[in-house]
Scaffold this motif. Structure first.
Motif, mmCIF file in Angstrom:
data_model
loop_
_atom_site.group_PDB
_atom_site.id
_atom_site.type_symbol
_atom_site.label_atom_id
_atom_site.label_comp_id
_atom_site.label_asym_id
_atom_site.label_seq_id
_atom_site.Cartn_x
_atom_site.Cartn_y
_atom_site.Cartn_z
ATOM 1 N N LEU A 54 32.374 36.332 25.819
ATOM 2 C CA LEU A 54 32.997 36.772 27.059
ATOM 3 C C LEU A 54 33.933 37.947 26.819
ATOM 4 O O LEU A 54 34.044 38.849 27.656
ATOM 5 N N THR A 55 34.608 37.958 25.679
ATOM 6 C CA THR A 55 35.491 39.079 25.355
ATOM 7 C C THR A 55 34.701 40.364 25.203
ATOM 8 O O THR A 55 35.114 41.430 25.681
ATOM 9 N N TYR B 154 36.930 35.953 36.103
ATOM 10 C CA TYR B 154 38.108 35.172 35.737
ATOM 11 C C TYR B 154 37.995 34.663 34.292
ATOM 12 O O TYR B 154 38.962 34.734 33.522
ATOM 13 N N LEU B 155 36.829 34.174 33.955
ATOM 14 C CA LEU B 155 36.646 33.625 32.607
ATOM 15 C C LEU B 155 36.708 34.720 31.546
ATOM 16 O O LEU B 155 37.218 34.501 30.440
ATOM 17 N N ARG B 156 36.197 35.890 31.858
ATOM 18 C CA ARG B 156 36.295 36.995 30.905
ATOM 19 C C ARG B 156 37.748 37.395 30.682
ATOM 20 O O ARG B 156 38.148 37.716 29.554
ATOM 21 N N ALA C 99 42.318 39.655 38.857
ATOM 22 C CA ALA C 99 41.828 39.210 37.553
ATOM 23 C C ALA C 99 41.783 37.696 37.464
ATOM 24 O O ALA C 99 41.029 37.146 36.648
ATOM 25 N N LEU C 100 42.587 37.017 38.277
ATOM 26 C CA LEU C 100 42.618 35.554 38.300
ATOM 27 C C LEU C 100 42.730 35.107 39.749
ATOM 28 O O LEU C 100 43.256 35.833 40.596
ATOM 29 N N PRO C 101 42.261 33.889 40.040
ATOM 30 C CA PRO C 101 42.395 33.384 41.411
ATOM 31 C C PRO C 101 43.796 32.833 41.643
ATOM 32 O O PRO C 101 44.462 32.384 40.703
ATOM 33 N N ARG D 158 29.710 33.279 41.635
ATOM 34 C CA ARG D 158 29.436 33.446 40.209
ATOM 35 C C ARG D 158 30.095 34.700 39.652
ATOM 36 O O ARG D 158 30.683 34.673 38.563
ATOM 37 N N ALA D 159 30.032 35.799 40.395
ATOM 38 C CA ALA D 159 30.623 37.042 39.903
ATOM 39 C C ALA D 159 32.130 36.892 39.715
ATOM 40 O O ALA D 159 32.698 37.366 38.730
ATOM 41 N N ASP D 160 32.785 36.222 40.667
ATOM 42 C CA ASP D 160 34.227 36.029 40.550
ATOM 43 C C ASP D 160 34.563 35.111 39.387
ATOM 44 O O ASP D 160 35.480 35.384 38.605
#
Length: 687
Positions: free
Chosen positions: A651-652, A363-365, A615-617, A357-359
């Motif tokens: 999210l921003t 990523y979504l933020r 920041a991204l997978p 969930r944290a990851d």
């Protein structure tokens, strides 16, 4: 003297050949032509494609699962709407009451308005953020397709955020969207379409009024269409066009969903009878505070998603009664969306990946922050390169240019000499670096497929065209050699050996480059894929197609490079080249060039940057597809969007204030107040 002159001419000729090769192999991306017709078979195929694009999205968004999301509206008259005598098909000036509610008992209420014979089929739907405009339009598009007769008008859902009225008129833009969003390359007249235009408010404010005027004037008053917009933005556009309204269009404004409709929907959609108790307690103890927060489809949908599992003791809607006001309820529901989508302990995706969930939240933020900075609701994978900082992008460009120039210089250096290889490698590296830098700014994936296709033109004609193109490049190379000789040794020296050597080197390099790439270009049409894949306009389909095009381009350019260098050296210099070095550097040149001239290659560089910063997978597209499956993203053609613009904004704000997700609350939450500042995700006990 002549040996040095020959070396100089060889360098200049090789550089000219490199430029000729770059000009011949750079991909050509034709612009979409305006639509001009449409036979019944083409229309039926387009209708099938539109349904194939949006029916899965309706299922992912659960717009009908298990019942239509409730939406209510009221009728707006002049001056916001046109005169009733223009709106009505019979010219009667008497106003019509078109107020309604799409709910469990009236699932086709809006469809009845759109097909009302008293109207001329033109409807404007206004509403605030979260009022359900896009969901309503998507559902109605599929409803109209279901009712469509063979050969009839095709309802097409089009996102106005992609339209710049300063660059394209409305018909040109629609034609380009049919190609890009629905893979329809056959000409289709706009008279044969029923445009469903979503999001006038997403067009930048300076262009919005012109866009509204163009929409009003492009189609006849009897041509049906639907337009959606936020209310204030639409009114501002009308104010910029004094005395003008949307011609012959009825205006509906989405309003609050009645509390009893919301309660009944939540009870049936979640299978929980305790929603009735929650609404009763809210009315008795809080004056209907919670009911006031659940009057729009977005918040009703989020409440359904959050409290879908009645068997979980920490998943009770009664906790919403402890929140102090409407804004806090909305913030809490937005924050709980990620908690609900990514449970703890994590559940693996169908592909086998496990996202903590944290990851996932991080990523979504990052994606939301990118969308906010670009002032868009779309995430297009081919635009990820624009998010890389300028210095990092410049470093990537320099590294790529050096690698490409080294591969090209190695081939020429092993065959002719180090000096020749150095200069040719420099020429190739500069050309490649320029193209790579240009690609990071404005390269988009090709919508055409790499596939076998029979041409109406004969092979002789096509090869003849390639030969002429190569001859032109050869003449250009010869001129470059001669001019270089004049600057180096003067006119006398050029007349002595330059014309002969320049003609040989220039024509050989240019002609073999043109011929070799022409043959390679013909080869790219041989790769075959299934017909179903030709209709793939979703993000993953576009990525696969661009990756395929990259590999085919690499093969074609590699073959062209090997042939151009080998034939040039044999014909012009008379040396037997080093075969191993050429065979190694040729594919390297082809691959490097393909990576710089296709979106897939630039995307890999951008992904490498952001993945290195966590920041991204790395499997970014797999993560996005899974987030779409979990309901956090929605798909619009070839791009992803967050579930709603309000989620993007939330999210921003978290991206700038620090990672945060609310903890799961207990059922007895009426004594707690949630102030909109969620707890740190890593310290939350959400098991």
């Amino acid at each position: 003297m002549l040996g040095g002159l020959d070396q100089l001419f060889s360098v200049i000729g090789g550089s000219a050949g490199a430029a000729a090769l770059y000009l011949t192999v750079r991909p050509h991306r034709p612009a979409a032509a305006p639509a001009a017709g449409g036979d019944p078979a083409t229309l039926d195929a387009l209708a099938s494609t539109v349904a194939a694009v949006w029916r899965p999205e309706q299922r992912h968004r659960r717009l009908l699962n298990p019942h239509p999301l409730p939406t209510a509206w009221t009728t707006i008259g002049p001056p916001i709407a046109d005169h009733w005598s223009n709106i009505r098909s019979d010219g009667d000036p008497t106003p019509l009451d078109l107020d309604g509610c799409l709910d469990l008992h009236h699932p086709d209420a809006l469809h009845r308005v759109l097909t009302d014979e008293r109207l001329r089929g033109r409807v404007v739907v206004l509403g605030e953020p979260g009022a359900g405009k896009t969901a309503l339009l998507l559902r109605e598009a599929l409803r109209l397709l279901q009712a469509r007769e063979p050969g009839g008008r095709v309802p097409v859902l089009l996102r106005l955020s992609t339209w710049n009225p300063d660059e394209q008129n409305l018909e040109q833009w629609i034609a380009s969207q049919l190609v890009g969003e629905y893979a329809c390359h056959a000409p289709v007249s706009t008279d044969r379409l029923l445009p469903l235009l979503d999001g006038l408010d997403e067009i930048p404010a300076p262009r919005r009024a012109r866009a509204l005027q163009a929409i009003s004037n492009t189609f006849d008053s009897d041509h049906p269409l639907v337009l959606t917009s936020r209310s204030n933005e639409y009114l501002d556009s009308l104010a910029a066009l004094p005395g003008i309204a949307m011609a012959a269009a009825v205006v509906l404004e989405l309003t609050d969903v009645p509390a009893d409709v919301a309660r009944e929907y939540l009870q049936r959609a979640t299978g929980r009878a305790d929603w009735a108790q929650v609404f009763d307690r809210d009315a008795a103890a809080h004056g209907g505070r919670l009911a006031a927060a659940l009057t729009e489809p977005l918040w009703i949908d989020l409440a359904r998603t959050t409290y879908a599992d009645p068997d979980q003791p920490d998943n009770q809607p009664a906790e919403l009664l402890g929140l102090p006001d409407t804004d806090t309820v909305h913030t809490y529901l937005l924050d709980r969306l990620i908690v609900t989508a990514y449970p703890d302990p994590p559940e693996p995706s169908p592909a086998g990946q496990v996202w903590r969930r944290a990851d996932a939240a991080r990523y979504l933020r990052h994606l939301a922050d990118h969308m906010q900075r670009q002032n868009t609701q779309d995430f297009a994978w081919w635009e990820l390169a624009r998010t890389v900082p300028l210095r990092a992008r410049l470093a990537q460009t320099v590294a790529a240019a050096l690698a490409f120039g080294l591969a090209a210089g190695l081939a020429f250096g092993l065959t002719i000499g180090p000096l020749f290889g150095l200069v040719v490698g420099l020429a190739f590296g500069l050309a490649f670096g320029f193209q790579f830098w240009r690609s990071t700014w404005r390269l988009a994936p090709s919508r055409s497929q790499v596939r076998w296709r029979r041409s109406d033109q004969s092979v002789v004609y096509r090869l003849g065209f390639v030969f002429v193109w190569g001859l032109v490049c050869g003449l250009a190379g010869m001129v470059a050699v001669v001019l270089g000789g004049v600057l180096a040794v003067g006119l006398t020296g050029v007349l002595e050996v330059g014309l002969t050597f320049g003609l040989t080197v220039g024509l050989a390099v240019g002609l073999t480059s043109g011929l070799a790439f022409g043959l390679g270009n013909e080869f790219t049409t041989v790769l075959d894929r299934s017909d179903a894949d030709l209709l793939s306009t979703d993000p993953l389909g576009l990525l696969r197609n661009d990756r395929r095009r990259t590999l085919v381009t690499a093969l074609a350019v590699g073959i062209a490079f090997v042939l151009a260098v080998g034939v040039t050296v044999v014909l012009a210099v008379g040396l037997m080249f080093e075969l191993v070095g050429l065979l190694v550097s040729g594919p390297a040149v082809g691959l490097a060039f393909a990576l710089a001239t296709n979106s897939w290659g630039v995307f890999q560089c951008a992904r490498l940057w952001w993945c290195g910063r966590h920041a991204l997978p790395w499997p970014l597209m797999t993560f996005l597809a899974d987030a779409h499956r979990r309901g956090l993203l929605r798909q619009a053609g070839g791009v992803y969007q967050l579930r709603h613009a309000l989620l993007r904004d939330r999210l921003t704000s978290q991206a700038h204030s620090g990672p945060a997700i609310p903890a799961t609350r207990t059922a007895d939450a009426s004594s707690h107040a949630y102030g909109g500042e969620p707890l740190d995700i890593d310290s939350s006990n959400t098991a």
